[in-house]
Design a protein around this motif. Structure first.
Motif, PDB file in Angstrom:
ATOM      1  N   ASP A   1       0.934  -1.184   0.013  1.00 42.73           N
ATOM      2  CA  ASP A   1       0.112   0.018   0.034  1.00 42.73           C
ATOM      3  C   ASP A   1       0.959   1.172   0.014  1.00 42.73           C
ATOM      4  N   LYS A   2       0.924   2.072  -1.262  1.00 40.56           N
ATOM      5  CA  LYS A   2       1.721   3.024  -1.273  1.00 40.56           C
ATOM      6  C   LYS A   2       1.536   4.284  -0.325  1.00 40.56           C
ATOM      7  N   ASN A   3       0.233   4.293  -0.024  1.00 42.98           N
ATOM      8  CA  ASN A   3      -0.134   5.270   1.101  1.00 42.98           C
ATOM      9  C   ASN A   3       0.679   4.956   2.460  1.00 42.98           C
ATOM     10  N   SER A   4       0.607   3.878   2.651  1.00 41.59           N
ATOM     11  CA  SER A   4       1.245   3.541   4.092  1.00 41.59           C
ATOM     12  C   SER A   4       2.819   3.164   4.307  1.00 41.59           C
TER      13      SER A   4
ATOM     14  N   GLN B   1       5.179   4.625   1.605  1.00 40.21           N
ATOM     15  CA  GLN B   1       6.031   5.742   0.990  1.00 40.21           C
ATOM     16  C   GLN B   1       6.294   6.632   2.018  1.00 40.21           C
ATOM     17  N   PRO B   2       5.729   7.040   2.946  1.00 44.38           N
ATOM     18  CA  PRO B   2       6.291   8.016   3.976  1.00 44.38           C
ATOM     19  C   PRO B   2       7.633   7.674   4.787  1.00 44.38           C
TER      20      PRO B   2
ATOM     21  N   ASN C   1       7.399   4.786  -8.815  1.00 43.01           N
ATOM     22  CA  ASN C   1       6.362   3.843  -8.992  1.00 43.01           C
ATOM     23  C   ASN C   1       6.015   3.134 -10.304  1.00 43.01           C
TER      24      ASN C   1
ATOM     25  N   LYS D   1      -3.023   8.763  -9.798  1.00 45.70           N
ATOM     26  CA  LYS D   1      -4.237   9.215  -9.043  1.00 45.70           C
ATOM     27  C   LYS D   1      -5.197   8.216  -8.988  1.00 45.70           C
TER      28      LYS D   1
END
Length: 114
Positions: A81-84, A86-87, A98, A110
């Motif tokens: 999951d990129k959102n979790s 990547q940071p 990506n 997007k």
């Protein structure tokens, strides 16, 4: 980066446990025989492999890693999951690229979830 004795022991134990469970089912035995034929391996290759693993020292594995693992040429692949993820990855300072499931670079991702 170097490997220490605890890590080497873990690797040795993991490989040994994997091998002990590798030929329990008939299809696993067939797969083992197919691998021998496909790669033209000797029938005792598992024993030879285990001999190498069991005699491998920390110094030797680090020497081999230094010779063969060129860190400046390595690519790190992270899936999830990129959102979790990547940071946390951004803190390492590496360039993040990506890609889609075929390895094509994705620009300006997007995702619309409906």
């Amino acid at each position: 980066m170097v490997i220490n004795s605890e890590e080497l022991n873990f690797i040795n134990n993991s490989i040994g446990q994997r091998e002990s469970r590798s030929y329990e089912a008939p299809w696993q035995k067939t797969s083992f025989l197919r691998r021998i034929i496909h790669y033209n391996l000797r029938t005792d290759y598992v024993k030879k492999q285990n001999d190498i693993i069991n005699t491998l020292t920390v110094d030797r594995i680090n020497e081999l890693a230094k010779q063969n693992l060129l860190y400046e040429e390595m690519k790190i692949v992270v899936v999830g999951d990129k959102n979790s993820i990547q940071p946390g990855l951004e803190r390492f300072g590496y360039e993040i690229v990506n890609v889609d499931v075929n390895g094509n670079i994705i620009n300006n991702i997007k995702i619309d979830i409906k």
